[in-house]
Enzyme design. Structure first.
Site, PDB file in Angstrom:
ATOM      1  CG  HIS A  37      -1.930  -1.074   1.223  1.00 52.03           C
ATOM      2  ND1 HIS A  37      -3.069  -1.006   1.996  1.00 52.03           N
ATOM      3  CD2 HIS A  37      -2.012  -2.248   0.563  1.00 52.03           C
ATOM      4  CE1 HIS A  37      -3.801  -2.094   1.805  1.00 52.03           C
ATOM      5  NE2 HIS A  37      -3.176  -2.868   0.934  1.00 52.03           N
ATOM      6  CD  GLU A  92      -1.811   4.721   3.090  1.00 47.98           C
ATOM      7  OE1 GLU A  92      -2.922   5.263   3.172  1.00 47.98           O
ATOM      8  OE2 GLU A  92      -1.598   3.744   2.344  1.00 47.98           O
ATOM      9  CB  CYS A 105      -6.779   0.189   4.821  1.00 44.36           C
ATOM     10  SG  CYS A 105      -5.120  -0.515   4.676  1.00 44.36           S
TER      11      CYS A 105
END
Length: 164
Positions: free
Chosen positions: A61, A63, A91
């Protein structure tokens, strides 16, 4: 997570705009619509874009990619003193990674409802984390062995360890 209606400073807007720009650029390159930047002392440390399909890595992801890059650049597993600006609300995976990285702050542009409207509905994961692991769709089971605690004994006995 606290959601305000708009960034409170031009600096916040600058970093969020860069995260969104990275996300849009990633879509054009065949990736997911997520981008992230890590900043320390007003300076850009690292960026990340969602690379799940490109790298065949469900943990890639934006991040997490930014956290990995920032840790490599700073030579530390702790990002204390840094802030994460991301194009979308993290998330549960990315929120957990942010906590483990000890970021001072996480700021996001779009929220989980925007993500769901855009085809990325993580609601099931947010809800899943509130339930007992035995109820999850993927079984997560504890099977106690005689050596189960041995790694922690080794850790406790290691006087040269780096605590985290």
């Amino acid at each position: 997570m606290t959601i305000t209606s708009e960034p409170t400073t031009a600096v916040e807007t600058r970093w969020l705009d860069l995260a969104v720009e990275l996300a849009v650029r990633n879509v054009a390159e065949g990736g997911g619509p997520f981008g992230a930047v890590i900043v320390r002392g007003g300076e850009l440390v690292a960026t990340g874009q969602n690379r799940v399909t490109r790298d065949l890595d469900p943990t890639a992801h934006a991040e997490v990619q930014a956290i990995r890059a920032a840790c490599r650049k700073l030579g530390s597993f702790s990002l204390a003193g840094c802030e994460l600006y991301t194009s979308c609300e993290p998330c549960p995976l990315c929120a957990s990674a942010s906590l483990w990285a000890r970021l001072d702050r996480v700021v996001f542009a779009a929220d989980r409802h925007d993500a769901a409207a855009g085809g990325f509905d993580d609601r099931a994961f947010y809800e899943l984390m509130t339930r007992e692991p035995g109820t999850w769709p993927t079984p997560v089971e504890g099977l106690r062995t005689a050596t189960a605690f041995t790694p922690f004994e080794a850790w406790s006995a290691n006087t040269a360890r780096t605590d985290y």
